[in-house]
Write a protein that holds these residues in place. Structure first.
Motif, mmCIF file in Angstrom:
data_model
loop_
_atom_site.group_PDB
_atom_site.id
_atom_site.type_symbol
_atom_site.label_atom_id
_atom_site.label_comp_id
_atom_site.label_asym_id
_atom_site.label_seq_id
_atom_site.Cartn_x
_atom_site.Cartn_y
_atom_site.Cartn_z
ATOM 1 N N ASP A 54 0.933 -0.981 0.038
ATOM 2 C CA ASP A 54 -0.146 0.055 0.087
ATOM 3 C C ASP A 54 0.783 1.248 0.068
ATOM 4 O O ASP A 54 0.459 2.094 -0.718
ATOM 5 C CB ASP A 54 -0.961 -0.066 1.066
ATOM 6 C CG ASP A 54 -1.817 1.106 1.237
ATOM 7 O OD1 ASP A 54 -2.515 1.342 0.265
ATOM 8 O OD2 ASP A 54 -2.116 1.640 2.426
ATOM 9 N N THR A 55 2.029 1.047 0.772
ATOM 10 C CA THR A 55 2.744 2.429 0.947
ATOM 11 C C THR A 55 3.570 2.504 -0.597
ATOM 12 O O THR A 55 3.494 3.652 -1.158
ATOM 13 C CB THR A 55 3.801 2.036 2.121
ATOM 14 O OG1 THR A 55 3.142 2.085 3.258
ATOM 15 C CG2 THR A 55 4.911 3.303 2.112
ATOM 16 N N ILE A 56 4.307 1.251 -1.122
ATOM 17 C CA ILE A 56 4.793 1.336 -2.416
ATOM 18 C C ILE A 56 3.682 1.876 -3.397
ATOM 19 O O ILE A 56 4.184 2.801 -4.292
ATOM 20 C CB ILE A 56 5.085 0.099 -2.721
ATOM 21 C CG1 ILE A 56 6.382 -0.201 -1.846
ATOM 22 C CG2 ILE A 56 5.820 0.136 -4.234
ATOM 23 C CD1 ILE A 56 7.055 -1.776 -1.932
ATOM 24 N N GLY A 57 2.601 1.407 -3.380
ATOM 25 C CA GLY A 57 1.647 1.640 -4.598
ATOM 26 C C GLY A 57 1.388 3.315 -4.210
ATOM 27 O O GLY A 57 1.008 3.747 -5.419
ATOM 28 N N SER A 58 1.137 3.666 -3.329
ATOM 29 C CA SER A 58 0.689 5.206 -3.239
ATOM 30 C C SER A 58 1.706 6.210 -3.640
ATOM 31 O O SER A 58 1.640 7.151 -4.391
ATOM 32 C CB SER A 58 0.589 5.537 -1.649
ATOM 33 O OG SER A 58 1.632 5.767 -0.677
ATOM 34 N N ARG A 59 3.048 5.765 -3.544
ATOM 35 C CA ARG A 59 4.086 6.473 -3.935
ATOM 36 C C ARG A 59 4.268 6.445 -5.411
ATOM 37 O O ARG A 59 4.607 7.407 -6.107
ATOM 38 C CB ARG A 59 5.361 6.122 -3.111
ATOM 39 C CG ARG A 59 5.634 6.610 -1.784
ATOM 40 C CD ARG A 59 6.721 6.097 -0.981
ATOM 41 N NE ARG A 59 6.762 6.635 0.230
ATOM 42 C CZ ARG A 59 7.835 6.143 1.259
ATOM 43 N NH1 ARG A 59 8.174 4.772 1.025
ATOM 44 N NH2 ARG A 59 7.690 6.840 2.308
ATOM 45 N N LEU A 60 3.889 5.329 -5.923
ATOM 46 C CA LEU A 60 3.971 4.954 -7.168
ATOM 47 C C LEU A 60 2.611 5.945 -8.019
ATOM 48 O O LEU A 60 2.993 6.582 -8.981
ATOM 49 C CB LEU A 60 3.767 3.692 -7.738
ATOM 50 C CG LEU A 60 3.622 3.134 -9.200
ATOM 51 C CD1 LEU A 60 4.962 3.600 -10.141
ATOM 52 C CD2 LEU A 60 3.283 1.762 -9.410
ATOM 53 N N GLY A 79 -4.931 0.149 0.312
ATOM 54 C CA GLY A 79 -5.242 0.524 1.496
ATOM 55 C C GLY A 79 -5.539 1.941 1.656
ATOM 56 O O GLY A 79 -5.693 2.823 0.878
ATOM 57 N N SER A 80 -5.060 2.317 2.886
ATOM 58 C CA SER A 80 -5.473 3.876 3.332
ATOM 59 C C SER A 80 -4.496 4.875 2.668
ATOM 60 O O SER A 80 -5.111 5.884 2.349
ATOM 61 C CB SER A 80 -5.428 3.969 4.860
ATOM 62 O OG SER A 80 -4.239 3.501 5.392
ATOM 63 N N MET A 81 -3.267 4.360 2.405
ATOM 64 C CA MET A 81 -2.408 5.177 1.781
ATOM 65 C C MET A 81 -2.511 5.495 0.267
ATOM 66 O O MET A 81 -2.577 6.570 -0.156
ATOM 67 C CB MET A 81 -0.926 4.554 1.793
ATOM 68 C CG MET A 81 -0.434 4.345 3.048
ATOM 69 S SD MET A 81 -0.169 6.040 4.138
ATOM 70 C CE MET A 81 1.373 6.504 3.495
ATOM 71 N N MET A 82 -2.850 4.431 -0.392
ATOM 72 C CA MET A 82 -3.322 4.511 -1.891
ATOM 73 C C MET A 82 -4.649 5.315 -2.104
ATOM 74 O O MET A 82 -4.958 6.060 -2.854
ATOM 75 C CB MET A 82 -3.522 3.188 -2.492
ATOM 76 C CG MET A 82 -2.096 2.475 -2.594
ATOM 77 S SD MET A 82 -2.390 0.671 -3.179
ATOM 78 C CE MET A 82 -2.794 0.614 -4.588
ATOM 79 N N SER A 83 -5.667 5.208 -0.791
ATOM 80 C CA SER A 83 -6.944 5.978 -1.273
ATOM 81 C C SER A 83 -6.454 7.541 -0.921
ATOM 82 O O SER A 83 -7.461 8.444 -1.311
ATOM 83 C CB SER A 83 -7.794 5.428 0.020
ATOM 84 O OG SER A 83 -7.328 6.104 1.593
ATOM 85 N N LYS A 84 -5.460 8.023 -0.226
ATOM 86 C CA LYS A 84 -5.420 9.267 -0.146
ATOM 87 C C LYS A 84 -4.523 9.810 -1.355
ATOM 88 O O LYS A 84 -4.821 11.021 -1.763
ATOM 89 C CB LYS A 84 -4.049 9.385 0.676
ATOM 90 C CG LYS A 84 -4.432 9.083 2.189
ATOM 91 C CD LYS A 84 -3.234 9.247 3.199
ATOM 92 C CE LYS A 84 -3.578 9.075 4.736
ATOM 93 N NZ LYS A 84 -2.504 9.062 5.587
ATOM 94 N N GLN A 85 -4.198 8.788 -2.441
ATOM 95 C CA GLN A 85 -3.869 9.222 -3.780
ATOM 96 C C GLN A 85 -5.089 9.256 -4.699
ATOM 97 O O GLN A 85 -5.024 9.375 -5.857
ATOM 98 C CB GLN A 85 -2.738 8.328 -4.105
ATOM 99 C CG GLN A 85 -1.440 8.751 -3.412
ATOM 100 C CD GLN A 85 -0.856 10.112 -3.764
ATOM 101 O OE1 GLN A 85 -1.204 10.730 -4.669
ATOM 102 N NE2 GLN A 85 -0.210 10.396 -2.541
ATOM 103 N N GLY A 86 -6.294 9.013 -4.193
ATOM 104 C CA GLY A 86 -7.501 8.891 -5.131
ATOM 105 C C GLY A 86 -8.061 7.516 -5.473
ATOM 106 O O GLY A 86 -9.004 7.682 -6.115
ATOM 107 N N LEU A 87 -7.297 6.457 -4.886
ATOM 108 C CA LEU A 87 -7.866 5.133 -5.307
ATOM 109 C C LEU A 87 -9.233 4.672 -4.454
ATOM 110 O O LEU A 87 -8.989 4.829 -3.133
ATOM 111 C CB LEU A 87 -6.921 4.079 -4.986
ATOM 112 C CG LEU A 87 -7.502 2.699 -5.375
ATOM 113 C CD1 LEU A 87 -7.632 2.281 -6.766
ATOM 114 C CD2 LEU A 87 -6.322 1.452 -4.969
#
Length: 344
Positions: A54-60, A79-87
């Protein structure tokens, strides 16, 4: 692997996440750019099933939004980190974040259902690019079945990336297995420099993009750091959480999956119960992974914790390093107990 070892490996050759992604997109398929230009947007289906992913995905996702010459739209699971990027995740990431054969068996039916949901959603989304992050068991089955569906429906299909190469160097005959991945994986984003040439020599296109932990160092910095290190501020942490100057602080990292946390946290609690008579001001810092089930479990557990405990939410790397840097005024040390898992 220690932070120092990772630094020494990655420092000379890391090309940076953003530039690596840009080069990979170009190398793997010019057709992706042409299709995105024709459609007026770049559609990316991204899949992560663990906290670290989730962390890696959000940064990508953040990097792709900066790099893409077209509007970009995401779909997938995270997860929550990727949701912050709009997923908007198709289903909770925790549904497939399982470990070990015995934990997996009772959930096989649900995992099959989630697999089918993900494949159908990907086909409906018609992505230009599909990215799976780690979680190789689920990810490779997903990519393989998705490519089979492309063939059945005679679709052009998407370019398939897998982020975090499988640990072939840890398997007997692991390198030989890489050849089979090329049938449904178009490009691998490697986090260790030795992985790229081995993947390529086995017919699997790959690019070394650097280890994710290095991004903790660079996060919030405008320029490249002269020294690859993170120095937490223990004094700020003491003040913020009212930690007595004479307290002995033990940091606990119980894991990122619910199964390992439920197994490890009672052991940690029993250990603290035995230690508290030996230290007059014993305290715990508990790193809580950004997993909703783990968060709820830890929140309940610390109500009856044998010593004062400070939960640190996941996704806050600098707060984590501040906690690690708390020093006992006499012992000048802090003990960290880990379940060998990454509490991002």
């Amino acid at each position: 692997m220690s932070l120092t070892a990772i630094q020494n490996i990655a420092r000379p050759t890391s090309i940076g996440l953003s530039s690596a992604v840009k080069r990979c997109l170009w190398v793997s398929s010019r057709a992706v750019i042409d299709a995105a230009a024709r459609d007026g947007e770049l559609r990316v289906f991204i899949f992560a099933g663990e906290v670290s992913g989730d962390t890696i995905g959000s940064r990508l996702m953040a990097s792709l939004k900066k790099l893409s010459p077209f509007p970009i739209r995401f779909s997938g699971v995270g997860g929550s980190m990727m949701s912050k990027q709009g997923l908007q995740s198709l289903f909770p990431m925790e549904d497939i974040a399982l470990m070990g054969i015995w934990e997996l068996l009772p959930h096989l039916y649900n995992i099959r259902v989630r697999m089918k949901e993900a494949i159908e959603a990907a086909l409906l989304f018609r992505p230009h690019v599909v990215v799976t992050v780690d979680l190789k068991g689920f990810s490779f089955r997903f990519l393989k079945q998705l490519r089979a569906r492309y063939d059945e429906q005679r679709l052009d299909g998407s370019v398939h990336f897998h982020y975090v190469a499988p640990s072939f160097w840890a398997w007997k005959g692991g390198e030989a297995r890489l050849k089979g991945l090329a049938k449904f994986v178009d490009h691998v984003l490697c986090i260790l420099p030795n992985e790229e040439p081995v993947c390529r020599s086995n017919g699997l296109p790959a690019t070394f993009v650097g280890h994710p932990i290095l991004e903790d160092v660079l996060e919030g910095k405008e320029t490249m750091a002269d020294e690859w290190r993170i120095e937490g501020n223990g004094e700020d942490f003491r003040i913020k959480y009212d930690v007595p100057s004479g307290a002995t602080v033990i940091s606990l990292l119980p894991g990122s999956r619910l199964q390992e946390v439920t197994r490890m946290l009672p052991i940690f609690a029993n250990t603290m119960q035995q230690l508290r008579d030996s230290y007059s001001e014993l305290m715990n810092v508990i790193l809580v992974a950004p997993n909703q089930h783990v968060d709820k479990y830890v929140s309940r557990a610390i109500h009856n914790w044998p010593v004062p405990a400070i939960p640190i939410p996941g996704g806050t790397p600098y707060l984590k390093y501040d906690a690690f840097n708390v020093r006992h005024s006499n012992l000048n040390c802090v003990l960290i107990i880990s379940s060998q898992s990454n509490c991002d």
